[in-house]
Motif scaffolding. Structure first.
Motif, short mmCIF file in Angstrom:
data_model
loop_
_atom_site.label_atom_id
_atom_site.label_comp_id
_atom_site.label_asym_id
_atom_site.label_seq_id
_atom_site.Cartn_x
_atom_site.Cartn_y
_atom_site.Cartn_z
N SER A 1 -2.04 3.61 5.85
CA SER A 1 -1.27 4.28 4.80
C SER A 1 -1.70 5.73 4.67
O SER A 1 -0.86 6.62 4.48
CB SER A 1 -1.46 3.57 3.46
OG SER A 1 -0.92 2.28 3.51
N ASP B 1 5.89 2.30 5.98
CA ASP B 1 4.57 1.73 5.71
C ASP B 1 4.71 0.25 5.41
O ASP B 1 5.29 -0.13 4.38
CB ASP B 1 3.91 2.48 4.54
CG ASP B 1 2.40 2.26 4.51
OD1 ASP B 1 1.90 1.48 5.35
OD2 ASP B 1 1.74 2.85 3.64
N GLU B 2 4.22 -0.59 6.30
CA GLU B 2 4.27 -2.05 6.16
C GLU B 2 5.68 -2.54 5.79
O GLU B 2 5.86 -3.24 4.80
CB GLU B 2 3.28 -2.53 5.08
CG GLU B 2 1.85 -2.09 5.32
CD GLU B 2 1.03 -3.06 6.18
OE1 GLU B 2 1.57 -4.13 6.55
OE2 GLU B 2 -0.12 -2.72 6.48
N GLU C 1 5.30 2.17 0.92
CA GLU C 1 4.88 0.77 0.78
C GLU C 1 5.16 0.25 -0.63
O GLU C 1 5.57 -0.90 -0.80
CB GLU C 1 3.38 0.68 1.08
CG GLU C 1 2.87 -0.74 1.15
CD GLU C 1 1.40 -0.80 1.53
OE1 GLU C 1 0.72 0.24 1.50
OE2 GLU C 1 0.94 -1.90 1.87
MG LIG Z 1 -1.64 0.36 3.70
#
Ligand SMILES: [Mg+2]
Ligand SMILES: Nc1ncnc2c1ncn2[C@@H]1O[C@H](COP(=O)(O)OP(=O)(O)O)[C@@H](O)[C@H]1O
Lengths: 305, 238
Positions: free
Chosen positions: A42, A155-156, A81
């Motif tokens: 991140s 992000d993810e 995220e």
């Molecule tokens: Mg992360």
């Protein structure tokens, strides 16, 4: 062609080093940023999207610095995220607002196109606060795509998605990659990254641990020599017995440590070999500990999960 | 100004429970005005207490604090500000759009009720109600800017803002005259005194000092907030 270049970048928070002297360059196609939780994924994505200043080094998009440079957002789409996203707006209102904020010529058409791409038109009149995780993810995706960016940072993105949504998003990202866009997504799951990414960057504990296509990463993870520190009642005899087996790549007698430094090729083979050999030779094992443990445990974690 | 930012901000501010909270201040002022207006005490004294001490001195800064931080700090806290910031928009435009919403909200929910309460208890006489109204207009604009800036600087904007408005301006300002120089409330009173007839409103600062201070603080707050937004960082997921 849009290329993000990370050059000798470190980022620390107080005395926590989140990213440690990382250099990599992310070009067109789909790149996976792989690493366990807390590895610095991140942090890297925040650095690449202009939401974090590097403590050292530079992060650039086609040569232009990203930090404190709002113009880069003409080319970058970010899917963060966190989930919060004006949950009092409907999906349509949210994506439309994003299109307007980009000052597009026809924001309504852009919003419609983006919602169609992520297949969310069926729920666009519902408030985003009522969406499931997967639906939120897709609307966030639409908001990042609305201005047709050359770079997409996620992000993810697969967190909380069901298998069908996962496949759908993979398909979409693959298509963007094939169109020549620069797509970067982070994940802590090797299988996910393998399925989608043309290129993989591995980060472990803030460091750039490996880089390459998935075959290379797999090979690095499973076949790289594992190092152990072994102490026994008779190091010399144990060394002789171990070197006779194919799973041992090298042995060194370390006189200052009074121990053996063993390089094993095959992780599983070695863990069964060592006790067997010791028993046959009547040698007592005193210590068996993996050297450079952090990387070791991380790789086995990535491979087994 | 950016109309999309304005629209998003209005809906965020009025759409949630805070919308109801905003009604408390005008209702309180008008209710007290209606009840006390019928009594036979000293009308001037009553008006000064109601509009000056309770209104401009207490309720106005509290409302502006709720609004000024509400237009931006909430979004920074929950991270949704990302969607505004990941755009090629000048940061000052985001700030001025949000500030415009905050100021208009404060005028509607604080300044207008002060005017109405003043008219109820004192009528239009001596320009007293008009003076406090003008003072509140000016003060609430500056409070909004100041508290908006605070929302971009600290996660404890509400606590810091309350400490400034209630402890510094009201408590310390009552005893230490130096504190009055740096008090938005006093700057507003100074403007109000100039609007009302002589002797109607008491203020501790000359207009020639108050106006430059108002302008400088408002402008510095906008620039400061824009600078903070340009360098806003996203915290990692804890
Ligand atoms: Mg992360
Ligand atoms: N704002 C912050 N303050 C302090 N430490 C942080 C902050 N953000 C991230 N970290 C630390 O940096 C490291 C990397 O975090 P992060 O980039 O979120 O990892 P990942 O996304 O790979 O899970 C972690 O040890 C995390 O605790």
């Amino acid at each position: 062609m849009a290329v993000i270049t990370i050059d000798k970048v470190s980022r620390w928070f107080g005395n926590v080093v989140a990213v440690n002297d990382v250099s990599m360059s992310i070009g067109p196609g789909v790149t996976g940023l792989l690493g366990p939780n807390g590895a610095g994924k991140s942090t890297l994505i925040h650095l690449m999207s202009g939401f974090l200043a590097p403590s050292a080094g530079t992060v650039t998009l086609d040569g232009a610095p990203i930090w404190r440079n709002q113009q880069v957002y003409r080319q970058i789409g970010l899917v963060p995220e966190r989930e919060s996203m004006y949950d009092y707006l409907t999906g349509w209102e949210f994506v439309l607002a994003n299109a307007e904020l980009h000052r597009l010529a026809d924001p309504a058409a852009a919003a419609r196109r983006a919602l169609e791409l992520v297949e969310m038109t069926y729920a666009q009149e519902r408030r985003t606060g009522t969406y499931s995780k997967g639906m939120k993810q897709r609307v966030k995706m639409a908001s990042a795509l609305v201005h047709d960016p050359a770079v997409l940072l996620l992000d993810e993105p697969f967190n909380g998605m069901d298998p069908r949504q996962r496949l759908q998003l993979m398909e979409l990202l693959r298509r963007f990659g094939a169109e020549g866009r620069t797509v970067l997504f982070s994940s802590h799951i090797l299988e996910e990254v393998e399925q989608l990414a043309r290129h993989i960057e591995v980060v472990v504990a803030g460091r750039h641990a490996a880089s390459g296509d998935f075959r290379r990463i797999r090979r690095l993870m499973t076949n790289r020599p594992h190092r152990y520190l072994v102490r026994s009642s008779d190091d010399r005899r144990l060394a002789a017995a171990l070197i006779a087996d194919a799973s041992t790549a090298g042995i060194e007698l370390d006189w200052t440590e009074r121990a053996l430094r063993v390089q094993a090729i095959d992780f599983e083979g070695f863990t069964t070999l060592l006790p067997r050999v010791a028993q046959q030779a009547g040698i007592r094992l005193l210590t068996v500990s993996p050297a450079d443990e952090s990387l070791e445990s991380v790789f086995s974690y990535l491979v087994s999960s | 100004m950016n109309l999309t930012v304005v629209r998003l901000t209005v809906r965020g501010l009025l759409g949630r429970r805070r919308g109801v909270l905003l009604l408390v201040v005008p209702l309180l002022l008008l209710l007290i005005a209606a009840v006390a207006g019928g009594s036979h005490g000293d009308k001037h004294e009553l008006a000064v207490r109601l509009l000056g001490t309770l209104g401009l001195g207490t309720l106005v800064p509290i409302l502006c604090l709720v609004v000024g931080t509400g237009v931006i700090a909430t979004e920074i806290d929950d991270g949704s500000i990302v969607y505004l910031l990941a755009k090629p928009l000048p940061r000052w435009q985001i700030v001025t759009s949000k500030l415009a919403v905050a100021v208009l909200t404060c005028w509607l929910f604080a300044a207008l009720p002060v005017l109405l309460a003043g008219l109820i208890v004192y009528g239009g006489g001596g320009g007293l109600a008009l003076g406090y109204f003008t003072g509140t207009l000016v003060a609430s604009a500056v409070y909004s800017a100041l508290f908006l800036l605070l929302g971009t600087v600290t996660r404890n904007a509400v606590v810091v803002g309350l400490a400034y408005a209630l402890v510094w301006e009201s408590l310390i300002g009552n005893f230490v005259s130096g504190a009055r120089t740096l008090s938005v409330q006093q700057w507003g009173l100074s403007v109000g005194r100039a609007v009302a007839a002589p002797g109607e409103i008491t203020a501790h600062l000359a207009l020639g000092a108050a106006v430059p201070l108002l302008l400088v603080v408002a402008l510095a707050s906008v620039l400061g907030a824009a600078h903070r937004l340009a360098g806003l960082t996203l915290a990692g997921e804890e």
